[in-house]
Design an enzyme around this catalytic site. Structure first.
Site, PDB file in Angstrom:
ATOM      1  CD  GLU A 279      -2.655  -1.211   0.057  1.00 36.06           C
ATOM      2  OE1 GLU A 279      -3.206  -0.105  -0.553  1.00 36.06           O
ATOM      3  OE2 GLU A 279      -2.688  -2.406  -0.682  1.00 36.06           O
ATOM      4  CD1 TRP A 282      -1.399  -0.561  -3.917  1.00 30.85           C
ATOM      5  CD2 TRP A 282      -1.701   0.561  -5.738  1.00 30.85           C
ATOM      6  NE1 TRP A 282      -2.076  -1.424  -4.791  1.00 30.85           N
ATOM      7  CE2 TRP A 282      -2.272  -0.619  -5.874  1.00 30.85           C
ATOM      8  CE3 TRP A 282      -1.887   1.591  -6.741  1.00 30.85           C
ATOM      9  CZ2 TRP A 282      -2.829  -1.184  -6.963  1.00 30.85           C
ATOM     10  CZ3 TRP A 282      -2.419   1.019  -8.174  1.00 30.85           C
ATOM     11  CH2 TRP A 282      -3.015  -0.307  -8.170  1.00 30.85           C
ATOM     12  CD1 TRP A 310     -18.381  11.974 -17.848  1.00 30.86           C
ATOM     13  CD2 TRP A 310     -19.022  10.228 -16.897  1.00 30.86           C
ATOM     14  NE1 TRP A 310     -17.165  11.217 -17.802  1.00 30.86           N
ATOM     15  CE2 TRP A 310     -17.585   9.874 -17.216  1.00 30.86           C
ATOM     16  CE3 TRP A 310     -19.712   8.860 -16.724  1.00 30.86           C
ATOM     17  CZ2 TRP A 310     -16.908   8.768 -17.207  1.00 30.86           C
ATOM     18  CZ3 TRP A 310     -18.940   7.610 -16.277  1.00 30.86           C
ATOM     19  CH2 TRP A 310     -17.630   7.674 -16.500  1.00 30.86           C
ATOM     20  CG  ASN A 345      -8.442   0.946   0.036  1.00 31.44           C
ATOM     21  OD1 ASN A 345      -8.727   1.922  -0.867  1.00 31.44           O
ATOM     22  ND2 ASN A 345      -8.309   0.003  -0.217  1.00 31.44           N
ATOM     23  CD1 TRP A 363     -14.021   9.912 -14.736  1.00 28.97           C
ATOM     24  CD2 TRP A 363     -12.498  10.824 -13.346  1.00 28.97           C
ATOM     25  NE1 TRP A 363     -12.917  10.593 -15.423  1.00 28.97           N
ATOM     26  CE2 TRP A 363     -11.849  10.950 -14.529  1.00 28.97           C
ATOM     27  CE3 TRP A 363     -11.482  11.380 -12.170  1.00 28.97           C
ATOM     28  CZ2 TRP A 363     -10.872  11.927 -14.758  1.00 28.97           C
ATOM     29  CZ3 TRP A 363     -10.416  12.134 -12.686  1.00 28.97           C
ATOM     30  CH2 TRP A 363      -9.957  12.242 -13.829  1.00 28.97           C
ATOM     31  CD1 TRP A 386     -11.731   9.915  -6.286  1.00 28.24           C
ATOM     32  CD2 TRP A 386     -13.586   9.200  -7.463  1.00 28.24           C
ATOM     33  NE1 TRP A 386     -12.753   9.917  -5.347  1.00 28.24           N
ATOM     34  CE2 TRP A 386     -13.817   9.720  -6.058  1.00 28.24           C
ATOM     35  CE3 TRP A 386     -14.508   8.771  -8.198  1.00 28.24           C
ATOM     36  CZ2 TRP A 386     -14.970   9.507  -5.678  1.00 28.24           C
ATOM     37  CZ3 TRP A 386     -15.699   8.464  -7.981  1.00 28.24           C
ATOM     38  CH2 TRP A 386     -16.401   9.066  -6.571  1.00 28.24           C
TER      39      TRP A 386
END
Ligand SMILES: Cc1cc2nc3c(=O)[nH]c(=O)nc-3n(C[C@H](O)[C@H](O)[C@H](O)COP(=O)(O)OP(=O)(O)OC[C@H]3O[C@@H](n4cnc5c(N)ncnc54)[C@H](O)[C@@H]3O)c2cc1C
Length: 479
Positions: A279, A282, A310, A345, A363, A386
């Site tokens: 993590e 990441w 959208w 998360n 988004w 996102w």
């Protein structure tokens, strides 16, 4: 011999006096080091409320940092103004030869730093920056072909391969603490009201700023790290570290965290620590993506997805934002965010996927809302998260894999304990129906003490139909 007679250390996202790369460099290179933090009006004035949890957290952290520096023989000058003007002005007033700071990677901060560097240069003052926020930055981890990675797993493998004890070694700031200097005229540190803000609800939430609070959270997490892999996905459990807000403002050192989870320097080993270290990787990964692909701030990592039309139904967005979509796990997640500034998360993934793939809202609307609400808001990680959930990003989950909010809820909150905490209207539902309360018969609803459509909303969309529509939207631009 010291390179400079006097230097200025400018604190930003690194609010700690221990193991701080730029502070160490400033102290090592200079005979006298002044320290400053600027409450930047260019950032603060844009905030929608004067009761912001992040500002309170920063203020607590800055105040604690000031006390720590004072104890070590120095002092923290606190200013309220535009950093791009205040820093060159202060540097000139103090007569320093260099200003030190740690790297920032966000486009707005980089633009500010360029302006500061230019103004300093005009006065013959150097602007010297160091890597501090991440283990590896910019071009430090590249493919064999010398290009940046765009997929996480090979990046992580290369990151782990590159790891050496040197990269997680703490900077021994204390060895040069004697070089800390007091400001020429006595200045008391600014209070929260001096900068025009009021306390938010941090205390009620049990959140405290400052390095001591960061250390306490880390100490609490270390014995739990071994169970991290198995507990991290269940929002009702105390699985993760809750350190993100401290990482955001640098009240913990990323090197200290990596040391704890990397066996190469005696950190914990096993699947729990390895997953947690992953993590942290990441986190580096998304900083690196932002560095190489700054267009992600406003557009899709994969340009084809910018063409998606959208529908952006405002009332659906409002239902999502306020936690009244009729999908209990999504509503519990959004209410956790609104009440505490934190979201687990797993829930970030579910809530983000739901907004994009079920409600068909851009988004970027969700990204902006999270940015306004999250205590740990970080442009790189938020944007990466996102775009991952929206399938527009690097290493995205493919667009045809769409989270089912009911089965996610059944799997990760099987007893409904988390839902009950944040959606008390559903507290009387049994663990089978709490994930999809609209499936209860009128009699069951009465028994559970909740009438769907009256006490708790009916689902704002039907998942199966919304899913098919999302697939069509994505297919249309994929060709
Ligand atoms: C849509 C979405 C938005 C997100 N927005 C943010 C954000 O604004 N700021 C933020 O720090 N994280 C963000 N994340 C990542 C992650 O959800 C949080 O870092 C994590 O929930 C914070 O809790 P923790 O400190 O207990 O994490 P732990 O599970 O204890 O993880 C330790 C640390 O690793 C880092 N980390 C963990 N997961 C990720 C990840 N997926 N990406 C990058 N870093 C990670 C964080 O710094 C975290 O504190 C987002 C994820 C998604 C899906």
């Amino acid at each position: 011999m010291s390179q400079f007679d006097a230097a200025l250390m400018w604190f930003r996202r690194d609010l700690r006096s221990e193991d701080n790369a730029a502070l160490f460099a400033a102290l090592k290179d200079s005979r006298r080091v002044y320290c400053v933090f600027v409450y930047d009006t260019e950032i603060l004035d844009a905030l929608p409320t004067r009761k912001d949890r992040r500002v309170e957290f920063i203020w607590q952290s800055v105040t604690e940092l000031g006390h720590a520096l004072e104890k070590a023989g120095g002092q923290l000058i606190t200013l309220h103004g535009a950093a791009r003007k205040e820093i060159p002005r202060l540097a000139a007033t103090l007569g320093v030869q260099a200003v030190y700071a740690n790297h920032d990677y966000e486009p707005a901060a980089l633009e500010r730093d360029r302006a500061v560097a230019l103004a300093l240069k005009d006065s013959g003052i150097a602007f010297l920056t160091r890597k501090d926020q991440v283990i590896f930055e910019k071009d430090e981890v590249l493919t064999l072909g010398g290009t940046p990675f765009s997929v996480f797993t090979p990046y992580k493998n290369a990151w782990l391969k590159k790891m050496e004890p040197f990269f997680v070694k703490a900077y021994p700031v204390e060895s040069f603490a004697a070089h800390l200097a007091k400001a020429p005229a006595h200045q008391s540190m600014l209070t929260l009201s001096d900068i025009g803000f009021e306390p938010a609800n941090l205390q009620a939430l049990g959140i405290s700023g400052g390095a001591a609070a960061g250390k306490k959270l880390l100490d609490d997490f270390l014995p739990r790290m071994v169970r991290y892999r198995d507990s991290r996905d269940f929002p009702a459990k105390k699985g993760p570290s809750y350190l993100s807000v401290h990482l955001r403002f640098g009240t913990v050192s990323i090197r200290a965290l990596a040391r704890a989870a990397w066996p190469g320097v005696g950190g914990q080993s096993g699947e729990g620590p390895a997953t947690w270290l992953s993590e942290l990787v990441w986190r580096d990964f998304y900083f690196m993506i932002l560095h190489h692909h700054p267009h992600v701030v406003s557009r899709a990592f994969k340009p084809a997805y910018d063409a998606i039309q959208w529908p952006n139904d405002e009332s659906l967005f409002a239902a999502w934002r306020d936690g009244r979509t009729g999908y209990p796990i999504v509503d519990a997640a959004m209410r956790q965010l609104n009440q505490t500034g934190y979201m687990h998360n797993r829930l970030r993934m579910i809530a983000a996927s739901f907004l994009v793939k079920d409600l068909h809202v851009d988004w970027r609307w969700g990204e902006k809302y999270f940015a306004d609400q999250l205590n740990d808001f970080d442009l790189a990680a938020n944007n990466g998260g996102w775009q991952w959930a929206a399938s527009t990003g690097c290493d995205a989950q493919p667009y045809f894999r769409i989270f089912n909010p009911v089965s996610q809820s059944e799997r990760f909150d099987a007893e409904g304990a988390f839902i009950r905490r944040y959606v008390p209207e559903l507290a009387g539902c049994d663990k089978r129906r709490i994930h999809s309360p609209w499936t209860m018969t009128p009699l069951e609803q009465q028994g559970a003490g909740v009438i769907i459509g009256k006490d708790y909303p009916a689902p704002v969309v039907e998942h199966a139909a919304a899913r098919l529509q999302a697939l069509e939207m994505f297919k249309a631009v994929k060709g």
